[in-house]
Write an enzyme that holds these catalytic residues in place. Structure first.
Site, PDB file in Angstrom:
ATOM      1  N   CYS A  13       0.841  -1.193   0.000  1.00  0.00           N
ATOM      2  CA  CYS A  13       0.000   0.000   0.000  1.00  0.00           C
ATOM      3  C   CYS A  13       0.881   1.248   0.000  1.00  0.00           C
ATOM      4  O   CYS A  13       1.933   1.224   0.634  1.00  0.00           O
ATOM      5  CB  CYS A  13      -0.921  -0.008   1.216  1.00  0.00           C
ATOM      6  SG  CYS A  13      -2.159  -1.315   1.099  1.00  0.00           S
ATOM      7  N   PRO A  14       0.497   2.279  -0.692  1.00  0.00           N
ATOM      8  CA  PRO A  14      -0.796   2.528  -1.339  1.00  0.00           C
ATOM      9  C   PRO A  14      -0.846   2.156  -2.816  1.00  0.00           C
ATOM     10  O   PRO A  14      -1.775   2.545  -3.512  1.00  0.00           O
ATOM     11  CB  PRO A  14      -0.950   4.030  -1.178  1.00  0.00           C
ATOM     12  CG  PRO A  14       0.446   4.543  -1.381  1.00  0.00           C
ATOM     13  CD  PRO A  14       1.328   3.496  -0.712  1.00  0.00           C
TER      14      PRO A  14
END
Length: 75
Positions: A13-14
């Site tokens: 992530c992201p």
């Protein structure tokens, strides 16, 4: 309706969300994006983003011990 698959397994992530946003931006209303990912933060981030943007979640399931598949239909 077009169905596009986005495999972002192994990305942290992201990046799954960033790639999903970019892929959906190139699609038209009614198209579906099937996102396969294994980042636990994205289990909340992707549905939250989709809801905020007005997109529909048409399928969401766990695929294995620590991976998920979510289908987002573009608004």
């Amino acid at each position: 309706m077009v169905i596009k698959k986005l495999d972002v397994v192994t990305q942290v992530c992201p990046f799954p969300l960033i790639e999903a946003k970019a892929a959906l931006a190139e699609m038209v209303s009614g198209d579906e994006l099937v996102i396969e990912f294994d980042c636990t933060q994205a289990t909340e981030a992707i549905p939250q983003w989709a809801a905020e943007e007005g997109h529909a979640i048409t399928d969401y399931q766990q695929i294995g011990d620590a991976a998920w598949s979510i289908t987002v239909q573009k608004a």
